[in-house]
Enzyme design. Structure first.
Site: not given
Length: 416
Positions: A165, A305, A316, A337, A342, A403
């Site tokens: 991502c 994010h 975060e 998002k 996403h 990831f």
């Protein structure tokens, strides 16, 4: 050496909120959700039966029908939004030396639909290998950059970054560096993804990563809310034309903003889970600020994010609070998002465009779907919940994490 200044001169977007940049921005500012029941396939037996699909997109409206059939949807998305960005920039019409223009794209997966369909087809057969001759070119992620460069005869560096991502933030940072080092005068960058297919939905369901709020898709993506239960899968892409400032000025280009820094780090912790204290997230933001040569107090807006996962959101926020200190309460934070879903490898690009437009227009798009405060998350922070806010946005920072523990941040500043 003296680094060149880099500016944004063109934007394009193909998203669940709209198939052009103006439509996308209008959707963000109005706080509209792009989530709805999946139409791409029969999802009735899946744990998650909704997603943020691109709507009303017909590839043949933009691409030659024969050529479109040779491309996976993620590459079609890439071509369409990069076409819009290049047209918006006026770069090619200016007589630019195309040897000095490159393409660096981002995609976390590449041709998932192509890979899925070819494997299913082989599995249903008698074992005789019958594969489409375009199977491999359609599947490999680098095809997006290659197709963009061929479509516009751009002979500079051309490749795709793959870091889950974080992919399209990585692509922007690389493109930024090529220009400021003087290797190229302009770059087409961004990212795209097309994973709303059985393999994508089923795979993320198996990881327990996605929301299963099937009774109310529009409110399923709820970053920082106490009752968030996972991310909503999105698709599409966005493109950004970056250009050497002197080159842009010489041709009288429209300038959206300046790119002033990028930061990267690794969690070195877990293949899918973020570091629980957000150490990697803090580190990449710190690197971006150092690269930009600015203080934490100069940041006005952070596009986080913010995936709407129980684990990811608090880490975060912890990273932001540690890095920004008291200034964390003076900035706007939002997770777009909540509206787009996403986009995986395309997330950094669509969120980068959101940050650029916030800087350009002094408007911060909201984090929608906030209903209940999470006791783990400081309610005094300004998450721009549910309603767009107007404020001066001189500097914006955009985060994406992937990831594998890949963390990236890009910083945009008003051009002056």
């Amino acid at each position: 050496m003296q680094l060149r200044r880099v500016v944004v001169t063109g934007l394009g977007a193909l998203t669940p909120l709209g198939n052009t940049l103006p439509e996308y921005w209008e959707g963000l500012v109005s706080g509209r959700s792009g989530a709805a029941p999946i139409t791409r396939f029969d999802a009735s037996k899946f744990k998650t039966r909704f997603a943020c699909e691109v709507k009303g997109f017909v590839p043949e409206d933009f691409l030659d029908r024969k050529e479109a059939r040779k491309m996976d949807p993620f590459a079609q998305f890439a071509l369409v939004c990069s076409d819009e960005a290049l047209k918006d920039s006026g770069l090619l019409e200016s007589g630019v030396d195309r040897d000095e223009v490159g393409v660096i794209w981002g995609s976390g997966i590449g041709g998932l639909k192509t890979f899925q369909d070819e494997c299913i087809g082989f599995g249903k057969g008698d074992g005789t290998p019958r594969f489409n001759p375009f199977f491999i070119p359609k599947m490999i992620a680098d095809s997006a950059a290659g197709l963009i460069s061929m479509r516009h005869t751009l002979r500079g560096p051309s490749y795709v970054t793959v870091s889950a991502c974080a992919s399209s933030n990585n692509s922007m940072i690389d493109a930024f560096n090529y220009i400021r080092l003087g290797t190229c005068v302009a770059m087409v960058t961004g990212g795209s993804e097309a994973a709303i297919y059985e393999a994508g939905v089923g795979g993320f369901n198996a990881l327990h990563a996605m929301s299963t709020r099937n009774d109310d898709p529009a409110t399923a993506s709820r970053p920082y809310d106490k009752d968030r239960d996972g991310f909503v899968l999105g698709e599409g892409g966005a493109a950004i034309v970056l250009e050497d400032l002197e080159h842009a000025l010489a041709r009288g280009a429209k300038i959206y903003c300046e790119v002033i820094g990028g930061g990267m780090s690794s969690d070195a912790y877990h293949i899918t889970a973020p570091h629980p204290e957000g150490l990697g997230a803090e580190l990449c933001m710190k690197h971006a600020l150092r690269d930009a040569g600015i203080a934490v107090t100069e940041i006005d807006y952070v596009n986080t994010h913010g995936t709407s996962t129980p684990i990811g959101d608090p880490q975060e926020v912890k990273a932001i609070q540690r890095l920004f200190g008291e200034h964390a309460y003076a900035i706007n934070i939002s997770a777009t998002k909540s509206m787009t879903g996403h986009l995986l490898g395309g997330a950094g690009a669509v969120e980068g465009v959101a940050a650029i437009m916030a800087v350009k227009n002094d408007i911060v798009p909201p984090t929608i779907n906030h209903f209940t405060d999470d006791p783990e998350i400081d309610p005094k922070l300004n998450f721009t919940f549910n309603t767009t806010q107007k404020r001066t946005v001189n500097v914006a920072l955009s985060n994406t994490f992937g990831f594998g523990g890949h963390n990236t941040s890009v910083i945009f500043r008003k051009y002056s």
